[in-house]
Design an enzyme around this catalytic site. Structure first.
Site, mmCIF file in Angstrom:
data_model
loop_
_atom_site.group_PDB
_atom_site.id
_atom_site.type_symbol
_atom_site.label_atom_id
_atom_site.label_comp_id
_atom_site.label_asym_id
_atom_site.label_seq_id
_atom_site.Cartn_x
_atom_site.Cartn_y
_atom_site.Cartn_z
ATOM 1 N N ARG A 71 145.684 -18.602 -109.886
ATOM 2 C CA ARG A 71 144.897 -18.103 -108.743
ATOM 3 C C ARG A 71 145.788 -17.328 -107.766
ATOM 4 N NH1 ARG A 71 141.638 -22.642 -106.048
ATOM 5 N NH2 ARG A 71 141.032 -20.892 -104.745
ATOM 6 N N HIS A 120 140.932 -24.239 -94.958
ATOM 7 C CA HIS A 120 141.211 -24.891 -96.244
ATOM 8 C C HIS A 120 142.625 -24.613 -96.752
ATOM 9 C CE1 HIS A 120 136.584 -25.145 -97.060
ATOM 10 N NE2 HIS A 120 137.005 -26.039 -96.193
ATOM 11 N N CYS A 154 160.606 -31.368 -104.876
ATOM 12 C CA CYS A 154 160.993 -31.279 -103.460
ATOM 13 C C CYS A 154 162.524 -31.345 -103.331
ATOM 14 C CB CYS A 154 160.350 -32.431 -102.689
ATOM 15 S SG CYS A 154 160.885 -32.544 -100.978
ATOM 16 N N SER A 196 128.366 -19.929 -98.959
ATOM 17 C CA SER A 196 127.136 -20.598 -99.379
ATOM 18 C C SER A 196 126.713 -21.665 -98.375
ATOM 19 C CB SER A 196 127.331 -21.228 -100.765
ATOM 20 O OG SER A 196 128.350 -22.200 -100.703
ATOM 21 N N PRO A 221 124.290 -11.702 -100.146
ATOM 22 C CA PRO A 221 123.232 -11.182 -101.021
ATOM 23 C C PRO A 221 122.241 -12.264 -101.457
ATOM 24 C CG PRO A 221 125.366 -11.212 -102.167
ATOM 25 C CD PRO A 221 125.624 -11.665 -100.761
#
Ligand code: OAD
Length: 253
Positions: A71, A120, A154, A196, A221
């Site tokens: 992503r 988020h 880490c 949404s 839309p």
């Protein structure tokens, strides 16, 4: 193109504080997939229980890290679209604009906004899953397709590094949440774009604003839960409707 009524232009001209709340739909025309659309949404193709919860990361960190690496690449390749640019233009025109996004991409920033409230989190951030120390973003892998990749460790405690996004079941960042709801209480108009309206607490922002007297306008839309409450529902793609709205506001047509 939906009809843009003169009363909407007037409401935007009169508003001293506008909140713009964006969701995945604002980035759809940049090629970043939304979540809930039937064929193309991420949650139609991938199981959020296996990819977007703390338990999923504990169970299979490589699967989760690799999915976010994919992503991240999608977003890095994407460019801001005319909707992001139009929101930036709006910020120049109104006395005060608070931009609140549910999106984890950085397309508003790349369109020129320097203060975006990310409810988020961000795909571009990562941190230790245990001690929460930040992790150097440049070290992160990008994947052309989702696939398992072991997360880095880490540098302080050697626990796996996790994406800096909010997962299902997690609290939203407290400061961002407080800023968003303070703006909702004080603003005069909320422009909700490409969401949404199904994920709370973000979905409550327009409701809180309306209860405090703000006007609601949405661009989407498809139908949303705000349809009955919004003064103006512009049914169309944000990348087409928003530039037209801004042209009208600037008196260009
Ligand atoms: P959704 O995928 O739930 O909704 C996207 C909305 O964008 C839908 O209502 C579409 O009709 C609309 N849309 C699609 N293309 C559009 C376009 N070109 N212009 C305008 N609107 C368009 O995405 P969100 O509402 O953002 O959370 O979802 C909220 C949260 O659910 C996300 O932040 C994510 C997800 O689970 C986390 O990951 C924590």
């Amino acid at each position: 193109m939906p009809l843009i009524e003169t009363s909407l232009i007037r409401a935007l001209q009169e508003a001293r504080h506008v909140v713009v709340l964006t969701g995945a739909g604002v980035s759809a025309e940049s090629g970043v997939p939304t979540f809930r659309e039937a064929q193309t949404g991420l949650w139609a193709r991938y199981d959020p229980d296996r990819l977007a919860t703390p338990a999923a990361f504990a169970d299979d960190p490589a699967l989760v890290w690799g999915w976010y690496a994919w992503r991240r690449k999608l977003v890095r390749q994407a460019m801001p679209n005319p909707a992001h640019v139009a929101i930036r233009r709006l910020a120049e025109l109104v006395p005060r604009l608070t931009l609140i996004t549910q999106n984890v991409d950085d397309l508003h920033e790349r369109a020129g906004h320097d203060s975006v409230i990310h409810l988020h989190g961000s795909l571009m951030d990562s941190r230790c899953s245990v001690c929460e120390a930040g992790h150097e973003a440049s070290a992160e892998v990008l994947l052309a397709e989702p696939g398992p990749v072991e997360p880095p460790r880490c540098r302080l405690c050697a626990a796996p590094v996790r994406p800096g996004v909010v997962w299902f079941g997690e609290a939203l960042p407290a400061q961002e949440l407080a800023q968003a709801f303070a703006a909702a209480q004080r603003c005069e108009l909320v422009l909700s774009v490409g969401t949404s309206g199904q994920v709370y607490p973000a979905a409550a922002i327009p409701l809180v604003a309306a209860r405090a007297g703000a006007r609601l306008v949405q661009i989407n839309p498809a139908p949303t839960p705000l349809d009955d409450l919004a003064e103006h529902s512009l049914r169309g793609a944000a990348g087409i409707v928003l530039p037209e709205l801004l042209d009208r506001l600037e008196g260009l047509n």
